[in-house]
Each structure stands twice: as C-alpha cells, then as structure tokens.
Write a protein that holds these residues in place. Structure first.
Motif, short mmCIF file in Angstrom:
data_model
loop_
_atom_site.label_atom_id
_atom_site.label_comp_id
_atom_site.label_asym_id
_atom_site.label_seq_id
_atom_site.Cartn_x
_atom_site.Cartn_y
_atom_site.Cartn_z
N PHE A 166 0.82 -1.20 0.00
CA PHE A 166 0.00 0.00 0.00
C PHE A 166 0.86 1.26 0.00
O PHE A 166 0.59 2.23 -0.73
CB PHE A 166 -0.93 -0.02 1.22
N VAL A 167 1.93 1.26 0.79
CA VAL A 167 2.83 2.41 0.84
C VAL A 167 3.52 2.60 -0.51
O VAL A 167 3.69 3.74 -0.99
CB VAL A 167 3.87 2.24 1.96
N TYR A 168 3.89 1.49 -1.15
CA TYR A 168 4.52 1.58 -2.47
C TYR A 168 3.56 2.23 -3.48
O TYR A 168 3.96 3.12 -4.25
CB TYR A 168 4.93 0.19 -2.95
N ILE A 169 2.29 1.82 -3.45
CA ILE A 169 1.30 2.38 -4.38
C ILE A 169 1.11 3.88 -4.10
O ILE A 169 1.07 4.70 -5.03
CB ILE A 169 -0.03 1.63 -4.26
N CYS A 170 1.01 4.24 -2.83
CA CYS A 170 0.88 5.65 -2.48
C CYS A 170 2.09 6.46 -2.94
O CYS A 170 1.95 7.59 -3.43
CB CYS A 170 0.69 5.81 -0.97
#
Length: 523
Positions: A166-170
C-alpha cells in the motif's frame, strides 16, 4: 563535480545525500536505544547478540556507503538502490532478532519503501518493496514451521506486507503527481522565459527610452534607447547600478523623493548631445515601489508634431474642398435651370444661388475660425417638422422627389443649424447614390425614442460590407475611387460636437445611418 548533472539528477543526488545521512543517524539511534532499554525490555529482544551485531554492522555499512556516495558520485541510481536494499536486509535481520515485527522497525520499513518510491524508478522501487515483503513473511513463515515464532507473528507479518504494498502504491501516486507538477512548472517556466525574451526584444527595438529606478535610486532596468539618450555605458545594463554613477547629472537634478506620478521635465547632460523630454510614472509592484522614467528626444517629438501639423493641414484642405462641393453643385444646378424658366422660377433660383453662395462663404468663415481655434458650435433649438421640408427644398432640389419623409410631430432638438445641414446633405446624397436601381426613393424617418430623437436615413442598396463597418467614420476611408473619405468623418465630428451620436445600423437590406440627439421638450 555536479556540472554534468541535469536538474533532476542533481535533485536526486541531494535527496540521496539526505537519505544517506538519515540512515546513519537512525543506525546510531537504534544502537543507543538498545543499550538504554536492554535491561528493562529484555523480552523484546529474542536474540540480543544478533540484534547488537546487526546494528553495529548497519552503522559501519551506512557510514561507508555515505562516504563513498559523497566523494564518488558516479552511478548514483545504483548507489541509492543499494541504500534501500541494505536497509531492507538489515531491518529484516532486526525483525528476526526481535520478538517478531515491532512498531519502530515496521515504521523504518515503511519510510524506506516510501523513500524508494520517490527516489527510484518504479521497477526498482517495486523490487525493494518485494524484498521487504519476502524478507518479513518468509522468515516468519520459516519461524512458524520450526516453532521459532508464533502464528500470531505470521499474521502480523502478512498485514505488514500488505502495508508495504500500500505504501509503495501511495508513493507511486505521489511521484506521478510530482512529475505532473514538475512538467507543468517546466512548461510555465518556458512560457515565462519566452515572454521575457519578447519583452526584452521589444524594449531593445523601440525608440522610446525606459529607465526603471528602485527605491534606492538604483537603475533596475534600462533599454538601449535610454542608455543612448542619457549617454550611459552599456556596462551598466548587466546588473543594477546606482544612478549617481551611471548618470550623475540626472541624479543631481532628480529630487527622487519628491517625484510625482505624471510629472514631466526637460533634461540636458554633458554625457549626451540629446535634449531629453522625461515623463515620470510610478510603478506599484509587490513589496516595493519603482519609478519609471520615459525618455524621448525632444527634437524627434518636435518633428513628429510638425508632421501632425502638415497632416492636419492636408486634412483641412480636403475637408474644405469636400464641403464647398455640395453648395457648388446646387449653384451649378440652379444656374442650369435658369435658362428657359419663367420669372418666378428665376427669382427662386436666384435666391437659391445667393443662399448657396452665402453657405460657401460661411464654410470658409468657419474654416478660418477653426484654424484660429475659434470653431465653437452654436447650437439652437430646431423644430424638425418645420426645418426638414424647407431644408430639402432649398438644399436638395434635384433629389427632393426621391426622399420619402416620415416625421413625428413635436420633434425638437438642439443642434448647430449649419452643421446639421451639412450632415444631412452628406448622408442623404450618399443614400441616393448607393440606392438600389429597383428603388426610386430613400427614406428619411424622424421619430422619438425614449429621451432622444432618432433620424434614420435608409437606402435599399447593398449596404456596407462587414469588413468596412469599423472604418466607416475614420478620416480618408472611402470605398469609392473618387471619394475623399471625409464626409462621414466630418458628419460624425459635427454630431459629437453637438452631443449627438452618428452610427451605422445593420439591416437585412440596404444601409441605415442613424443620428441620435437628446430630445427637447417645450411646455
């Protein structure tokens, strides 16, 4: 060392330096936190020796990588990628040495993944994210099989892996937004640079000099014309200079604090052979007040004024010829009708000739008065119901039968009688001349409209082309080869002088010229 870098590469290098310093500081903080909390939180460290050794190696590795990155700044993308790969491996080892995933190590994971998304390409950032996911999940999965860790830790590791993704996508979304913003900023900077070049080119080409002074009386801007007029060296165009150095003569007479907006004065200097006309304009810009000096060569201004006088003289001569032509035409027509007419007709024609001769004399008198700046308009009250019929018979006998008059009762205006005659003669003859061959008449409609009297002269010809409407009332504009182009211009001027308005009204068929005058009500 940085001269071969582009702006984006230089920014990436600087961010990489900050991140390298951050890694070293985090490693040192983890080392001190371990010694300060080990006695009270022994249960948090499943393998304390491994934890201590990992932190020590991490400190040494971060220091070496930072030094190498700082002084051997080649292949910075690979070095930054190695930063994140080493971080993930060491954080994974710290997680294994601890009693499962802890809050502070998980936060370090998240920061590393988000920073990788910002500093690396998407595929490299994804590679770092997958390493982090594998390192956390895989070690907990093996620990669960061999009873090193509990099943609860495996579930936490799975949630942590989902958080990494999720952090990578953000991070990728943030990068895309930054890229769009950077592209937009780059485009805007190109447009601003283009406008600056255009403005600079315009300032360099124009003959008027522009000198901008700041609040300290320093030259903030000057164009070549200003420097030539003031005899200022081109060296002062590179950067701001005090006015007293560039042009001491102007500085001595210039009472900077007392300059008013719109003030004008003349100036001569030993540095220049020009006699300069200077106009002051105050420029209000954010956080400061600038003073603009508009400089012009007085000799050139006088030459331009002389050219305008000559042009006005030519225009005046053409207007005189144009105005005399109408009464002369009436005289010639009356003289032609004298032959073969009876005594009553000869008497009327003689009166008409006399009246038109007086009108020519009046035109000459008015012209001379205008030259002497004594061309005042003498408005009088005109009852159009009485004035128009007699006017047509006296001034337009040859086309009187072609004018259909429609006039409302009590149509009263204030107008100079001689000038309204000239306007109507010009408009009515134009209408007859441009009328359709199928129509043997034009219309002269006079009616009240709210607080005004409108006089419409309508023909049924082809009308005025759209491309010519804007130029109708400009001097010397004519669609006829033999036309002087002054008739409508003079008519428009006469109407303005009498607080009236002459305009062209578009129609489906033909042309309509409208005179709109204030309505006079007499009780």
């Amino acid at each position: 060392m940085y001269s071969n870098y582009s702006n984006s590469e230089l920014n990436r290098y600087r961010l990489g330096t900050w991140y390298g310093s951050y890694r070293l500081i985090i490693a040192l903080c983890l080392f001190f936190v371990f010694f300060l909390t080990f006695q009270n939180l022994q249960h948090e460290y499943a393998h304390p020796l491994l934890y201590l050794a990992t932190i020590s190696i991490y400190i040494l590795s971060s220091l070496i990588q930072l030094i190498f990155y700082k002084y051997f700044s080649s292949k910075i993308i690979r070095q930054i990628t190695l930063f994140f790969a080493v971080d993930v491996l060491f954080f994974s080892a710290l997680t294994f040495a601890s009693n499962g995933p802890s809050l502070h190590i998980s936060l370090l994971f998240v920061i590393a993944i988000f920073a990788a998304s910002l500093l690396l390409e998407s595929k490299n950032a994804l590679f770092i994210t997958l390493i982090a996911v594998i390192s956390v999940v895989y070690q907990q999965f093996l620990g669960g099989l061999f009873s090193f860790t509990s099943l609860n830790n495996i579930g936490n590791s799975a949630l942590l892996s989902i958080l990494f993704v999720f952090v990578y996508i953000c991070g990728q979304i943030t990068v895309r937004r930054f890229q769009l913003l950077e592209n937009w900023s780059f485009t805007q900077s190109l447009e601003i640079n283009k406008l600056q070049n255009i403005n600079r080119y315009i300032l360099e080409q124009i003959e008027t000099g522009y000198l901008v002074l700041d609040e300290n009386c320093h030259i903030a801007l000057s164009n070549p014309a200003a420097r030539e007029l003031l005899g200022i060296s081109p060296l002062y165009a590179i950067e701001p200079f005090p006015l007293y150095k560039a042009q001491p003569d102007l500085f001595e007479i210039l009472k900077f604090d007392q300059l008013k907006d719109g003030e004008k004065f003349e100036f001569e200097s030993q540095q220049s052979h020009y006699h300069i006309h200077i106009k002051v304009q105050k420029l209000l810009v954010p956080h400061q007040t600038l003073t603009l000096l508009v400089l012009q060569d007085s000799k050139r201004i006088n030459q331009h004024a002389q050219q305008l006088k000559l042009a006005s003289l030519g225009q005046l001569s053409a207007s005189i010829a144009h105005e005399i032509r109408n009464p002369l035409a009436a005289i010639i027509q009356a003289n032609h009708l004298l032959q073969g007419s009876d005594e009553n007709q000869q008497e009327q024609l003689s009166k008409m000739i006399s009246k038109q001769a007086q009108r020519i004399d009046q035109i000459i008198h008015d012209t001379l008065s205008m030259v002497k700046n004594n061309n005042e308009t003498h408005a009088s009250t005109i009852h159009l119901n009485e004035f128009i019929p007699s006017f047509i018979q006296d001034n337009l006998p040859d086309i009187a039968d072609k004018i259909h008059l429609n006039i409302e009762p009590s149509s009263i205006i204030n107008f100079d009688e001689s000038q309204i005659q000239q306007v109507l003669i010009n408009l009515l003859r134009n209408a007859v001349r441009h009328n359709s061959a199928d129509k043997n008449y034009i219309e002269l409609n006079i009616y009240s409209h709210f607080q005004s009297i409108q006089i419409d002269i309508i023909d049924f010809g082809e009308g005025v082309a759209n491309k010519n409407i804007r130029s109708l009332f400009q001097p010397f504009f004519s669609t006829e080869i033999t036309g002087t182009g002054l008739g409508l211009y003079l008519s428009h001027s006469f109407c303005e002088a009498n607080q009236a308005k002459l305009s062209y009204v578009e129609q489906q068929l033909g042309a309509c010229f409208r005179i709109e005058c204030p309505r006079i009500v007499i009780n």
